[in-house]
Design a protein around this motif. Structure first.
Motif, PDB file in Angstrom:
ATOM      1  N   GLY A   8     -78.974 -40.952  38.123  1.00  0.00           N
ATOM      2  CA  GLY A   8     -80.140 -40.263  38.643  1.00  0.00           C
ATOM      3  C   GLY A   8     -79.987 -39.741  40.053  1.00  0.00           C
ATOM      4  O   GLY A   8     -80.977 -39.416  40.708  1.00  0.00           O
ATOM      5  N   ALA A   9     -78.763 -39.635  40.540  1.00  0.00           N
ATOM      6  CA  ALA A   9     -78.497 -39.159  41.901  1.00  0.00           C
ATOM      7  C   ALA A   9     -78.906 -37.693  42.063  1.00  0.00           C
ATOM      8  O   ALA A   9     -79.034 -36.957  41.078  1.00  0.00           O
ATOM      9  N   ASP A  10     -79.090 -37.262  43.317  1.00  0.00           N
ATOM     10  CA  ASP A  10     -79.391 -35.853  43.598  1.00  0.00           C
ATOM     11  C   ASP A  10     -78.221 -34.946  43.224  1.00  0.00           C
ATOM     12  O   ASP A  10     -78.423 -33.802  42.833  1.00  0.00           O
ATOM     13  N   ALA A  11     -77.014 -35.442  43.374  1.00  0.00           N
ATOM     14  CA  ALA A  11     -75.832 -34.646  43.044  1.00  0.00           C
ATOM     15  C   ALA A  11     -75.673 -34.591  41.523  1.00  0.00           C
ATOM     16  O   ALA A  11     -75.796 -35.608  40.839  1.00  0.00           O
ATOM     17  N   THR A  12     -75.435 -33.382  41.001  1.00  0.00           N
ATOM     18  CA  THR A  12     -75.304 -33.190  39.565  1.00  0.00           C
ATOM     19  C   THR A  12     -74.106 -32.309  39.242  1.00  0.00           C
ATOM     20  O   THR A  12     -73.645 -31.530  40.069  1.00  0.00           O
ATOM     21  N   VAL A  13     -73.635 -32.440  38.008  1.00  0.00           N
ATOM     22  CA  VAL A  13     -72.677 -31.516  37.414  1.00  0.00           C
ATOM     23  C   VAL A  13     -73.508 -30.630  36.498  1.00  0.00           C
ATOM     24  O   VAL A  13     -74.384 -31.122  35.781  1.00  0.00           O
ATOM     25  N   LEU A  14     -73.266 -29.321  36.518  1.00  0.00           N
ATOM     26  CA  LEU A  14     -74.010 -28.420  35.646  1.00  0.00           C
ATOM     27  C   LEU A  14     -73.068 -27.805  34.629  1.00  0.00           C
ATOM     28  O   LEU A  14     -72.012 -27.275  35.001  1.00  0.00           O
ATOM     29  N   ARG A  15     -73.486 -27.890  33.352  1.00  0.00           N
ATOM     30  CA  ARG A  15     -72.662 -27.347  32.273  1.00  0.00           C
ATOM     31  C   ARG A  15     -73.515 -26.491  31.356  1.00  0.00           C
ATOM     32  O   ARG A  15     -74.682 -26.790  31.118  1.00  0.00           O
ATOM     33  N   GLU A  16     -72.891 -25.456  30.802  1.00  0.00           N
ATOM     34  CA  GLU A  16     -73.584 -24.617  29.832  1.00  0.00           C
ATOM     35  C   GLU A  16     -73.582 -25.308  28.471  1.00  0.00           C
ATOM     36  O   GLU A  16     -72.567 -25.858  28.040  1.00  0.00           O
ATOM     37  N   TYR A  17     -74.742 -25.253  27.805  1.00  0.00           N
ATOM     38  CA  TYR A  17     -74.925 -25.959  26.543  1.00  0.00           C
ATOM     39  C   TYR A  17     -75.200 -24.961  25.426  1.00  0.00           C
ATOM     40  O   TYR A  17     -75.993 -24.037  25.572  1.00  0.00           O
ATOM     41  N   ASP A  18     -74.541 -25.182  24.298  1.00  0.00           N
ATOM     42  CA  ASP A  18     -74.709 -24.360  23.094  1.00  0.00           C
ATOM     43  C   ASP A  18     -75.796 -25.012  22.244  1.00  0.00           C
ATOM     44  O   ASP A  18     -75.547 -25.991  21.533  1.00  0.00           O
ATOM     45  N   VAL A  19     -77.010 -24.506  22.327  1.00  0.00           N
ATOM     46  CA  VAL A  19     -78.144 -25.104  21.622  1.00  0.00           C
ATOM     47  C   VAL A  19     -77.958 -25.016  20.114  1.00  0.00           C
ATOM     48  O   VAL A  19     -78.240 -25.974  19.383  1.00  0.00           O
ATOM     49  N   LYS A  20     -77.478 -23.889  19.627  1.00  0.00           N
ATOM     50  CA  LYS A  20     -77.305 -23.681  18.184  1.00  0.00           C
ATOM     51  C   LYS A  20     -76.377 -24.732  17.578  1.00  0.00           C
ATOM     52  O   LYS A  20     -76.670 -25.300  16.526  1.00  0.00           O
ATOM     53  N   ASN A  21     -75.256 -25.004  18.240  1.00  0.00           N
ATOM     54  CA  ASN A  21     -74.266 -25.952  17.701  1.00  0.00           C
ATOM     55  C   ASN A  21     -74.386 -27.348  18.300  1.00  0.00           C
ATOM     56  O   ASN A  21     -73.576 -28.221  17.993  1.00  0.00           O
TER      57      ASN A  21
END
Length: 144
Positions: A8-21
């Motif tokens: 729950g830290a302020d620092a995050t990794v952001l990744r693109e997510y394929d909702v369909k699959n």
């Protein structure tokens, strides 16, 4: 984009997510991925992200949050994304976002001067040739 944080830290990794699959896209030059940092992103278009993050020396406020917003185009390196908005080193955080409502697009930028005050800037549409307009509101008002 999905934000992933450790505990729950302020620092995050952001990744693109394929909702369909129902899976993350595999890393490639055409997939948005932001390494761990205190980051804010907003899709401007399918292929353009506004990114506030740690871009190295001079890119953070004294609070440790982003001082700049960059416009990142799919297929290019995040490090090469041009700066489109900047705050001051003593600000708390600077963010940019795009709001699409009822056929109108607005590009918003915010300089959080303190935790309770901010300067807000807006552009109608997502046309970079149009100037940003500073909203004439009190700094302790919440504009949305």
């Amino acid at each position: 984009m999905i934000k992933l944080s450790k505990g729950g830290a302020d620092a995050t990794v952001l990744r693109e997510y394929d909702v369909k699959n129902r899976r993350f896209f595999e890393p490639s030059k055409d997939v948005f991925f932001v390494p761990e940092a205190k980051t804010h992103v907003s899709y401007k278009t399918r292929d353009i992200l506004l990114v506030s993050s740690d871009f190295g020396e001079g890119s953070l406020t004294t609070s440790g949050y982003a001082r700049t917003v960059r416009q990142w185009t799919r297929g290019t390196a995040l490090a090469d994304a041009p700066e489109v908005f900047a705050g001051k080193t003593e600000d708390v955080i600077v963010t940019g976002s795009v709001n699409k409502r009822r056929g109108f697009d607005y590009e918003w930028y915010s300089r959080a001067i303190t935790f309770w005050t901010a300067e807000e800037f807006v552009r109608q549409g997502i046309d970079d040739s149009q100037p940003l307009q500073k909203l004439d509101v009190q700094e302790d008002a919440k504009a949305s």
